[in-house]
Design a protein around this motif. Structure first.
Motif, PDB file in Angstrom:
ATOM      1  N   UNK A  20     -32.882 -78.107  27.423  1.00  0.00           N
ATOM      2  CA  UNK A  20     -33.632 -78.203  28.662  1.00  0.00           C
ATOM      3  C   UNK A  20     -32.755 -78.326  29.897  1.00  0.00           C
ATOM      4  N   UNK A  21     -31.455 -78.544  29.705  1.00  0.00           N
ATOM      5  CA  UNK A  21     -30.573 -78.626  30.863  1.00  0.00           C
ATOM      6  C   UNK A  21     -30.670 -77.368  31.705  1.00  0.00           C
ATOM      7  N   UNK A  22     -30.817 -76.219  31.044  1.00  0.00           N
ATOM      8  CA  UNK A  22     -30.870 -74.946  31.752  1.00  0.00           C
ATOM      9  C   UNK A  22     -32.302 -74.560  32.108  1.00  0.00           C
ATOM     10  N   UNK A  23     -33.281 -75.392  31.742  1.00  0.00           N
ATOM     11  CA  UNK A  23     -34.698 -75.098  31.992  1.00  0.00           C
ATOM     12  C   UNK A  23     -35.039 -73.686  31.547  1.00  0.00           C
ATOM     13  N   UNK A  24     -34.725 -73.404  30.290  1.00  0.00           N
ATOM     14  CA  UNK A  24     -34.953 -72.064  29.751  1.00  0.00           C
ATOM     15  C   UNK A  24     -36.414 -71.663  29.886  1.00  0.00           C
ATOM     16  N   UNK A  25     -36.643 -70.468  30.355  1.00  0.00           N
ATOM     17  CA  UNK A  25     -37.994 -69.953  30.467  1.00  0.00           C
ATOM     18  C   UNK A  25     -38.327 -69.171  29.207  1.00  0.00           C
ATOM     19  N   UNK A  26     -39.398 -69.583  28.555  1.00  0.00           N
ATOM     20  CA  UNK A  26     -39.797 -68.933  27.319  1.00  0.00           C
ATOM     21  C   UNK A  26     -41.107 -68.179  27.507  1.00  0.00           C
ATOM     22  N   UNK A  27     -41.242 -67.072  26.796  1.00  0.00           N
ATOM     23  CA  UNK A  27     -42.432 -66.235  26.908  1.00  0.00           C
ATOM     24  C   UNK A  27     -43.370 -66.388  25.719  1.00  0.00           C
ATOM     25  N   UNK A  28     -42.886 -66.898  24.599  1.00  0.00           N
ATOM     26  CA  UNK A  28     -43.710 -66.938  23.387  1.00  0.00           C
ATOM     27  C   UNK A  28     -43.605 -68.246  22.619  1.00  0.00           C
ATOM     28  N   UNK A  29     -42.523 -68.977  22.749  1.00  0.00           N
ATOM     29  CA  UNK A  29     -42.342 -70.228  22.005  1.00  0.00           C
ATOM     30  C   UNK A  29     -42.786 -71.427  22.825  1.00  0.00           C
ATOM     31  N   UNK A  30     -43.365 -72.416  22.139  1.00  0.00           N
ATOM     32  CA  UNK A  30     -43.691 -73.676  22.796  1.00  0.00           C
ATOM     33  C   UNK A  30     -42.424 -74.541  22.862  1.00  0.00           C
ATOM     34  N   UNK A 130     -29.497 -71.079  27.612  1.00  0.00           N
ATOM     35  CA  UNK A 130     -30.021 -70.298  28.727  1.00  0.00           C
ATOM     36  C   UNK A 130     -29.526 -68.871  28.802  1.00  0.00           C
ATOM     37  N   UNK A 131     -28.713 -68.421  27.833  1.00  0.00           N
ATOM     38  CA  UNK A 131     -28.149 -67.065  27.865  1.00  0.00           C
ATOM     39  C   UNK A 131     -28.965 -66.126  26.989  1.00  0.00           C
ATOM     40  N   UNK A 132     -29.662 -65.134  27.581  1.00  0.00           N
ATOM     41  CA  UNK A 132     -30.452 -64.196  26.771  1.00  0.00           C
ATOM     42  C   UNK A 132     -29.582 -63.141  26.097  1.00  0.00           C
ATOM     43  N   UNK A 133     -30.081 -62.588  25.015  1.00  0.00           N
ATOM     44  CA  UNK A 133     -29.345 -61.559  24.283  1.00  0.00           C
ATOM     45  C   UNK A 133     -29.099 -60.333  25.154  1.00  0.00           C
ATOM     46  N   UNK A 134     -30.114 -59.911  25.914  1.00  0.00           N
ATOM     47  CA  UNK A 134     -29.957 -58.732  26.758  1.00  0.00           C
ATOM     48  C   UNK A 134     -28.777 -58.848  27.706  1.00  0.00           C
ATOM     49  N   UNK A 135     -28.592 -60.010  28.303  1.00  0.00           N
ATOM     50  CA  UNK A 135     -27.473 -60.232  29.222  1.00  0.00           C
ATOM     51  C   UNK A 135     -26.148 -60.078  28.493  1.00  0.00           C
ATOM     52  N   UNK A 136     -26.029 -60.670  27.328  1.00  0.00           N
ATOM     53  CA  UNK A 136     -24.785 -60.593  26.566  1.00  0.00           C
ATOM     54  C   UNK A 136     -24.453 -59.163  26.193  1.00  0.00           C
ATOM     55  N   UNK A 137     -25.467 -58.381  25.807  1.00  0.00           N
ATOM     56  CA  UNK A 137     -25.241 -56.990  25.408  1.00  0.00           C
ATOM     57  C   UNK A 137     -24.840 -56.113  26.591  1.00  0.00           C
ATOM     58  N   UNK A 138     -25.286 -56.478  27.781  1.00  0.00           N
ATOM     59  CA  UNK A 138     -24.953 -55.692  28.963  1.00  0.00           C
ATOM     60  C   UNK A 138     -23.612 -56.045  29.576  1.00  0.00           C
ATOM     61  N   UNK A 190     -37.270 -66.418  21.021  1.00  0.00           N
ATOM     62  CA  UNK A 190     -38.388 -66.143  21.917  1.00  0.00           C
ATOM     63  C   UNK A 190     -38.651 -64.641  22.030  1.00  0.00           C
ATOM     64  N   UNK A 191     -37.582 -63.844  22.065  1.00  0.00           N
ATOM     65  CA  UNK A 191     -37.757 -62.390  22.139  1.00  0.00           C
ATOM     66  C   UNK A 191     -38.342 -61.840  20.842  1.00  0.00           C
ATOM     67  N   UNK A 192     -37.927 -62.399  19.717  1.00  0.00           N
ATOM     68  CA  UNK A 192     -38.492 -61.970  18.432  1.00  0.00           C
ATOM     69  C   UNK A 192     -39.987 -62.293  18.391  1.00  0.00           C
ATOM     70  N   UNK A 193     -40.335 -63.501  18.820  1.00  0.00           N
ATOM     71  CA  UNK A 193     -41.744 -63.911  18.816  1.00  0.00           C
ATOM     72  C   UNK A 193     -42.570 -63.063  19.771  1.00  0.00           C
ATOM     73  N   UNK A 194     -42.000 -62.720  20.919  1.00  0.00           N
ATOM     74  CA  UNK A 194     -42.710 -61.878  21.885  1.00  0.00           C
ATOM     75  C   UNK A 194     -42.918 -60.483  21.313  1.00  0.00           C
ATOM     76  N   UNK A 195     -41.887 -59.937  20.663  1.00  0.00           N
ATOM     77  CA  UNK A 195     -42.009 -58.628  20.013  1.00  0.00           C
ATOM     78  C   UNK A 195     -43.115 -58.666  18.959  1.00  0.00           C
ATOM     79  N   UNK A 196     -43.138 -59.718  18.156  1.00  0.00           N
ATOM     80  CA  UNK A 196     -44.135 -59.833  17.088  1.00  0.00           C
ATOM     81  C   UNK A 196     -45.545 -59.879  17.660  1.00  0.00           C
ATOM     82  N   UNK A 197     -45.715 -60.596  18.754  1.00  0.00           N
ATOM     83  CA  UNK A 197     -47.030 -60.647  19.392  1.00  0.00           C
ATOM     84  C   UNK A 197     -47.478 -59.248  19.827  1.00  0.00           C
TER      85      UNK A 197
END
Length: 231
Positions: A20-30, A130-138, A190-197
């Motif tokens: 929570x230090x980075x206040x990660x924003x999640x789209x699918x996980x509680x 707080x580091x998303x996979x997309x950022x790392x890949x780019x 979170x990205x996996x869960x969003x994809x699954x939804x």
């Protein structure tokens, strides 16, 4: 994915577990799922001295993670000890309800989603909150000026997964290109869960909150950045 009331464990206030230090924003996980996942991943991955700095919970036995990493199907993941630990922790958050056809369907969907998450998350050796996979890949590859860790073509293929097994395979390959590090395990899940939804037709109303956009936004933002001095 159901959200239920639960008692919050004392360690849930530990930023090293919650992220929570980075206040990660999640789209699918509680928040509760994020906490449970990170603690499971830490017990699965960290060596005992590093883990002891975070929690009194013991590390899982040696070899548990290796067995999970060898699985390439949802069914095989579900049979592993590692997944049983994760699923048991997640299920303990859910109030017992009278079984119905609908709740059974939701539970089956939840099982599949978390099996995919477990298979992918087990590849991560070290994380960055707080580091998303997309950022790392780019990000630029070391010692290059304009070559991302994942090419644009492969990144587009990553966004075009249609089955759980395909997603497991491509996300694992993506993590390998990322060095299996410097990615948030929570945001990865979170990205996996969003994809699954979305595979079940449950799309967010806002286009900017959907899987392809969230991944692409992070990826192309990183692509546009200039390498830091000394890279």
């Amino acid at each position: 994915m159901s959200e239920t009331e639960q008692q919050t464990p004392p360690e849930a206030n530990n930023p090293a577990i919650t992220g929570d230090k980075a206040k990660e924003y999640r789209h699918a996980l509680t928040s509760d799922e994020a906490y449970t996942l990170r603690l499971w991943w830490q017990r699965l991955t960290l060596d005992p001295p590093a883990l002891k700095k975070i929690t009194e919970a013991p590390a899982y036995p040696r070899g548990v993670r290796a067995v999970l990493r060898r699985c390439d199907t949802v069914e095989s993941v579900m049979l592993t000890e590692a997944f049983r630990h994760l699923w048991s922790a997640l299920e303990s958050q859910v109030w017992e309800k009278a079984p119905t056809a609908n709740s059974k369907k939701q539970r089956d969907q939840r099982l599949e989603t978390w099996a995919i998450i477990a298979a992918v998350a087990s590849e991560l050796r070290d994380e960055a909150s707080g580091a998303p996979l997309g950022k790392r890949l780019g990000e630029k590859r070391p010692n290059t000026t304009d070559t991302p860790r994942m090419s644009d073509l492969r990144f587009q293929q990553l966004l075009d997964c249609h089955t759980p097994e395909e997603l497991i395979r491509r996300f694992r390959r993506a993590l390998k290109l990322a060095g299996n590090e410097a990615v948030s395990v929570v945001l990865l899940a979170d990205m996996v869960a969003l994809w699954a939804r979305e595979q079940r037709g449950q799309y967010r109303a806002e286009a900017t909150q959907r899987f392809a956009f969230v991944m692409s936004d992070a990826y192309f933002h990183a692509r546009a950045l200039k390498p830091a001095a000394g890279d």
